[in-house]
Design a protein around this motif. Structure first.
Motif, mmCIF file in Angstrom:
data_model
loop_
_atom_site.group_PDB
_atom_site.id
_atom_site.type_symbol
_atom_site.label_atom_id
_atom_site.label_comp_id
_atom_site.label_asym_id
_atom_site.label_seq_id
_atom_site.Cartn_x
_atom_site.Cartn_y
_atom_site.Cartn_z
ATOM 1 N N ILE A 631 -19.085 -7.402 4.206
ATOM 2 C CA ILE A 631 -20.120 -6.632 4.889
ATOM 3 C C ILE A 631 -19.706 -5.162 4.906
ATOM 4 C CG2 ILE A 631 -21.336 -6.315 7.073
ATOM 5 C CD1 ILE A 631 -20.816 -9.235 7.669
ATOM 6 N N PRO A 632 -20.564 -4.266 4.434
ATOM 7 C CA PRO A 632 -20.171 -2.845 4.409
ATOM 8 C C PRO A 632 -19.826 -2.341 5.806
ATOM 9 C CG PRO A 632 -22.180 -3.222 3.138
ATOM 10 C CD PRO A 632 -21.910 -4.489 3.888
ATOM 11 N N GLN A 633 -18.741 -1.631 5.875
ATOM 12 C CA GLN A 633 -18.330 -1.078 7.160
ATOM 13 C C GLN A 633 -19.139 0.168 7.484
ATOM 14 O OE1 GLN A 633 -13.986 -0.737 6.465
ATOM 15 N NE2 GLN A 633 -13.741 -2.179 8.155
ATOM 16 N N GLU A 634 -19.401 0.351 8.754
ATOM 17 C CA GLU A 634 -20.112 1.520 9.243
ATOM 18 C C GLU A 634 -19.205 2.273 10.215
ATOM 19 O OE1 GLU A 634 -23.898 0.488 10.838
ATOM 20 O OE2 GLU A 634 -24.388 -0.878 9.175
ATOM 21 N N GLU A 635 -19.426 3.572 10.309
ATOM 22 C CA GLU A 635 -18.560 4.411 11.135
ATOM 23 C C GLU A 635 -19.066 4.461 12.573
ATOM 24 O OE1 GLU A 635 -18.106 8.214 9.349
ATOM 25 O OE2 GLU A 635 -17.027 7.459 7.594
ATOM 26 N N PHE A 636 -18.110 4.283 13.472
ATOM 27 C CA PHE A 636 -18.388 4.364 14.909
ATOM 28 C C PHE A 636 -17.303 5.225 15.556
ATOM 29 C CE2 PHE A 636 -20.702 0.683 13.598
ATOM 30 C CZ PHE A 636 -21.776 0.560 14.477
ATOM 31 N N GLU A 637 -17.527 5.532 16.830
ATOM 32 C CA GLU A 637 -16.546 6.285 17.602
ATOM 33 C C GLU A 637 -16.285 5.545 18.905
ATOM 34 O OE1 GLU A 637 -16.177 10.833 17.789
ATOM 35 O OE2 GLU A 637 -17.206 10.323 19.667
ATOM 36 N N LEU A 638 -15.027 5.243 19.143
ATOM 37 C CA LEU A 638 -14.624 4.605 20.387
ATOM 38 C C LEU A 638 -14.244 5.699 21.380
ATOM 39 C CD1 LEU A 638 -13.795 2.150 22.140
ATOM 40 C CD2 LEU A 638 -11.544 2.276 21.036
ATOM 41 N N ARG A 639 -14.929 5.715 22.505
ATOM 42 C CA ARG A 639 -14.658 6.706 23.534
ATOM 43 C C ARG A 639 -14.104 5.986 24.763
ATOM 44 N NH1 ARG A 639 -20.104 10.602 23.262
ATOM 45 N NH2 ARG A 639 -19.721 11.386 21.135
ATOM 46 N N ALA A 640 -12.934 6.425 25.203
ATOM 47 C CA ALA A 640 -12.299 5.859 26.385
ATOM 48 C C ALA A 640 -11.994 6.985 27.363
ATOM 49 C CB ALA A 640 -11.023 5.111 26.009
ATOM 50 N N ILE A 641 -12.118 6.704 28.649
ATOM 51 C CA ILE A 641 -11.834 7.700 29.689
ATOM 52 C C ILE A 641 -10.818 7.104 30.650
ATOM 53 C CG2 ILE A 641 -12.758 9.097 31.569
ATOM 54 C CD1 ILE A 641 -15.451 9.076 30.171
ATOM 55 N N ARG A 690 -10.768 12.289 28.574
ATOM 56 C CA ARG A 690 -11.513 11.557 27.544
ATOM 57 C C ARG A 690 -10.675 11.439 26.268
ATOM 58 N NH1 ARG A 690 -15.618 14.411 27.556
ATOM 59 N NH2 ARG A 690 -17.080 13.108 28.744
ATOM 60 N N LEU A 691 -10.677 10.239 25.668
ATOM 61 C CA LEU A 691 -10.005 9.966 24.393
ATOM 62 C C LEU A 691 -11.047 9.485 23.390
ATOM 63 C CD1 LEU A 691 -7.114 7.835 25.935
ATOM 64 C CD2 LEU A 691 -7.021 10.283 25.454
ATOM 65 N N LYS A 692 -10.906 9.911 22.143
ATOM 66 C CA LYS A 692 -11.865 9.520 21.099
ATOM 67 C C LYS A 692 -11.109 9.041 19.862
ATOM 68 C CE LYS A 692 -14.143 13.343 20.585
ATOM 69 N NZ LYS A 692 -15.212 14.217 20.092
ATOM 70 N N PHE A 693 -11.617 7.942 19.282
ATOM 71 C CA PHE A 693 -10.985 7.355 18.103
ATOM 72 C C PHE A 693 -12.063 6.913 17.107
ATOM 73 C CE2 PHE A 693 -8.341 6.553 21.792
ATOM 74 C CZ PHE A 693 -7.097 6.996 21.374
ATOM 75 N N PRO A 694 -11.968 7.377 15.866
ATOM 76 C CA PRO A 694 -12.928 6.892 14.864
ATOM 77 C C PRO A 694 -12.602 5.450 14.477
ATOM 78 C CG PRO A 694 -11.291 8.319 13.847
ATOM 79 C CD PRO A 694 -11.020 8.355 15.319
ATOM 80 N N MET A 695 -13.642 4.633 14.286
ATOM 81 C CA MET A 695 -13.462 3.233 13.913
ATOM 82 C C MET A 695 -14.502 2.854 12.869
ATOM 83 S SD MET A 695 -12.571 1.236 17.451
ATOM 84 C CE MET A 695 -11.668 -0.016 16.533
ATOM 85 N N LYS A 696 -14.115 1.915 11.994
ATOM 86 C CA LYS A 696 -15.038 1.342 11.017
ATOM 87 C C LYS A 696 -15.237 -0.123 11.363
ATOM 88 C CE LYS A 696 -14.094 4.457 7.133
ATOM 89 N NZ LYS A 696 -13.694 4.551 5.696
#
Length: 863
Positions: A631-641, A690-696
């Motif tokens: 399944i093609p991966q799509e880009e998301f952003e994980l945001r944690a506080i 706030r912390l941000k991490f790119p995820m596929k």
């Protein structure tokens, strides 16, 4: 050249015999039995000799002459051979390549000429198809102890040179004869032709070959391997390679060839036939499994003898996942020196929590004993009382090609066929175990080596036209067929790293016959030990014919690279197996995980998840390949506080305070830091960070552990090393937040039931591997945002602009320097205990000074 020697103890039992009306006393007598030849202590055995004796006084000899005929009587029978072909023939002898070869069959001890096949050309894959039917008439003794040996010789015919012997293989026919003999009608006259010595010892000789009706043919004594466990085997056990060599050898002293004799003579019993159909899939006591070896310069395939019910050298379940280093053990980048104890204890805790990582499969053992791997879409049922998952919402991301398809954590030959193969595979050897003498040590060096493998079927029958017709009918069913082999290769699991960085750059090479498919351009994967290949190949094949070799190589800048491991599929054994054909009827072809092996070590080098299918060439175009593309991966952003902390234990025991900061991030990402809450008292820290991490998404196998979010609290020291206070690991799969975001394509927040209300901010307990009990709590929130939404609603790290969605206020309750309130400033720096103690100290000093200075004056005034 002496082959060996043996000792016979002349301590047999005394006996009295009747010879031509005379009574003769024998000092000792021993029935015929096999004695091992021994050359020296360095060899296990160089052959066996059948010996019996009668010991008598010298004066008795003239009255008791030797019989004219010692050989016991027998009858004629026929062995029908179907020679399929030669596999894995050596490249050459003495630098002269093998070109054309024929096979000779000869029975030891008879006067008949050897049977010869035609000459066949050895192809580029060091194999050839023979498909020749041969009938060999032999003399069968009524006593199995005197059974003949069938010698098989492989002769090469190089151009402009004389023919030369490549190797030999011996099959001892005692078990075959024994089982055949028990099915013959009773014949009372044959015992009359026995010599008196043989007739007297007939019961002892027959006792050598008793038949176990429950377990099939089993030798009580004799020159074969005695199997201790003949119980029916369950399908699917792994095999264990048996060491080469044996206790006895063939006539020329080639000990390694004996290993082949031992194995084959145990197997051949199932081919006995007295004009009665037999089950070709009857389980052999010892089976053989084919694997491949090769080098960049030449391809060689090796056949190893495998014992049913034992296991190959292998690691335990889940060895395919290499051990990952957890971020909790990463040193603080700003510290001078992180304590080793912290790293070790944090790592230990991480190992204990590995089970909380991504769950991609569940292993089950069915009633048939076969271990299957079932894809797991959801790790465990979600508790509706804790998280806001809709019980009716499905997150089954199983690809369509996996639905209804079984997965075996083993080779299909073992899992489905149970090691029961339709054709026999005998190894042909050349050389001697003591062929050369080392000039430095003086020890003999073995020159024994495998020359080829011979694939065949054979059966024993009576000499009559009906039996011959039945053999031709049965063997005639094995005709050459052409198929298209469709090979699906999904992924590699736990490959052994080759490069210095602990990873490899794997790619695939396939070999069939003289065809090599080097798919480096399409399949090379950088820096991974769990590569996703997801490729398929259509290969025209001819059956019977050579097998399919699959090699996994490591890509290097120069040259072909390094071989990681390889596996070999015997296509003809699989295609002609009745059990295999019966199993695949009406179901999808199961996925198998084949172990990769290397010539340089006996340890497995990982696994290859794949399956193969046989297709009719006329139906290939109408049979579309399965869509195995991931399944093609799509880009998301994980945001944690990280909002705040509470009940955090102090690490500075003097001030009872921490200079607290946080580090957090999912596994596989660089952990990010919060700012520092200086001089934090009572364990109540305030961050609003706030912390941000790119995820596929969805996650792949190489993203192992990416669903585990680690939070650590540290105590910052200016001079010494920083100390980890506590940590927590949160599984994002507990809420299915990642799968929800991928399915819904919208922002998904993690919510938890708190005080009977679903809240997106909640507290998480924190611990330390070296300290018991609760070490602190942290309030956090999580959300997964699609890339498009993240661009529409940008956020800065920490509290940097743009500070929205949600806006984060400045932290409260932190230390601030106030010149108007020196007491509070000192308390904030040193802590209330130290400040109060210092104040008390100076008060005491002031009182003492006052009393010393003004005490005499006051005292004199009152006096």
């Amino acid at each position: 050249d002496i082959l060996g020697s043996f000792l016979v103890d002349l301590d047999g039992e005394p006996t009295t015999i009747d010879h031509e009306g005379k009574t003769i006393d024998l000092v000792a007598e021993e029935p015929p039995r096999w004695y091992s030849l021994e050359y020296d202590e360095s060899t296990e055995g160089t052959g066996k000799v059948l010996v019996g004796y009668e010991l008598m006084r010298k004066e008795v000899g003239p009255t008791y002459p030797l019989p004219e005929i010692l050989r016991p009587p027998g009858f004629e029978a026929t062995i029908d051979f179907l020679l399929l072909g030669l596999r894995n023939v050596i490249d050459g002898v003495d630098l002269v390549p093998t070109s054309r070869a024929h096979i000779e069959l000869d029975i030891s001890g008879d006067t008949r000429d050897a049977l010869k096949t035609k000459k066949y050309v050895i192809d580029k894959n060091n194999s050839c198809n023979i498909m020749e039917f041969i009938s060999y008439t032999i003399d069968i003794p009524y006593i199995p102890l005197f059974s003949p040996v069938l010698s098989i010789s492989l002769i090469d015919h190089p151009p402009l040179m004389r023919q030369r012997l490549i190797g030999t293989c011996n099959l001892i026919l005692d078990q075959l004869v024994s089982k055949f003999w028990t099915k013959m009608p009773e014949q009372v006259n044959w015992k009359k032709a026995l010599s008196p010595y043989v007739k007297r010892n007939l019961p002892a000789m027959e006792d050598e070959y008793k038949i176990n009706e429950d377990a099939g043919q089993k030798l009580k004594h004799g020159p074969t391997v005695v199997l201790e466990d003949d119980a029916p085997k369950k399908a699917g056990p792994k095999k264990k390679v048996i060491e080469r060599g044996g206790k006895f050898a063939n006539e020329v002293g080639e000990e390694g060839a004996t290993k082949n004799i031992q194995a084959d003579q145990v197997e051949i019993a199932e081919d006995i036939d007295l004009n009665i159909d037999i089950n070709l899939e009857e389980e052999p006591l010892i089976t053989k499994k084919t694997t491949t070896t090769s080098s960049p310069d030449k391809k060689v395939q090796i056949v190893s003898t495998l014992a049913e019910g034992e296991k190959k050298p292998t690691t335990e379940k889940n060895e395919e996942e290499e051990e990952k280093k957890n971020n909790s053990t990463s040193p603080d980048p700003n510290s001078k020196q992180d304590t080793t104890d912290q790293v070790n204890t944090a790592s230990a805790k991480t190992e204990d929590r590995k089970d909380a990582a991504v769950a991609t499969e569940v292993a089950e053992v069915g009633e048939d004993g076969i271990k299957r791997v079932k894809p797991a879409c959801v790790k465990k049922p979600i508790k509706a009382t804790e998280y806001d998952t809709d019980p009716e919402e499905e997150f089954d991301d199983t690809p369509e090609y996996l639905k209804g398809r079984e997965i075996f954590d083993d080779e299909l030959e073992d899992a489905v066929m149970g090691g029961k193969l339709p054709f026999r595979n005998s190894e042909i050897f050349a050389g001697q175990t003591r062929g050369k003498t080392d000039m430095f040590t003086g020890e003999s060096v073995s020159t024994l080596k495998r020359s080829a493998n011979m694939k065949y079927k054979f059966r024993m029958r009576e000499n009559n036209p009906e039996a011959e017709k039945e053999s031709k009918k049965r063997f005639g069913s094995y005709k050459k067929v052409k198929k298209i082999l469709r090979v699906y290769i999904l992924k590699g699991i736990g490959l052994t790293p080759v490069d210095d960085n602990g990873f490899s750059d794997p790619y695939l090479i396939l070999n069939y016959g003289s065809t090599e498919i080097n798919d480096k351009e399409r399949t090379v994967r950088d820096d991974t030990n769990n590569p996703d290949f997801y490729v398929h190949y259509d290969i025209p094949v001819e059956l019977p014919g050579p097998g399919l070799g699959i090699e996994v190589w490591d890509d290097d800048v120069l040259g072909k690279g390094d071989l990681i491991g390889k596996t070999y599929i015997d296509l003809e054994n699989r295609f002609f197996s009745k059990k295999y054909q019966k199993y695949i009827q009406g179901r999808k072809m199961p996925i198998e995980r084949r172990v990769l092996w290397s010539d340089s070590t006996s340890a497995p080098q990982g696994k290859l998840e794949m399956w193969v299918e046989y297709l009719d060439p006329k139906k290939v175009k109408s049979t579309k390949p399965e869509d195995i593309a991931p399944i093609p991966q799509e880009e998301f952003e994980l945001r944690a506080i990280i909002w705040k902390t509470d009940k955090v234990k102090p690490r500075d025991l003097t001030t009872k305070m921490n200079d607290m900061y946080g580090r957090a991030g999912p596994h596989g990402h660089e952990m990010q830091e919060t700012d520092t809450h200086w001089r934090c008292r009572t364990g109540k820290g305030s961050f609003n960070w706030r912390l941000k991490f790119p995820m596929k998404l969805p996650l792949r196998d190489e993203d192992y552990g990416a669903n585990i979010f680690t939070i650590q609290l540290w105590d910052r020291d200016i001079i010494a090393s920083n100390d980890m206070i506590c940590e927590a690991q949160i599984s994002l799969h507990d809420h299915q937040i990642l799968r929800k975001a991928f399915k819904r394509k919208q922002i998904v927040k993690m919510k938890k039931l708190v005080d009977e209300k679903m809240r997106d901010r909640f507290w998480v307990d924190m611990n330390h591997p070296s300290h018991e009990g609760l070490q602190g709590q942290v309030e956090v929130s999580f959300e997964v945002v699609p890339k498009e939404e993240a661009e529409k609603k940008p956020n800065g790290l920490g509290r940097d602009p743009p500070n929205n969605f949600p806006p984060l206020p400045e932290p409260t309750g932190r230390f601030s320097f106030d010149i108007c309130s020196p007491y509070q400033t000192l308390v904030g720096i040193f802590g209330p205990e130290i400040v109060n103690k210092v104040i008390c100290f100076f008060c005491c000093i002031g009182c003492i000074v006052f009393l010393v200075w003004y005490g005499p004056i006051l005292f004199s005034a009152f006096v």
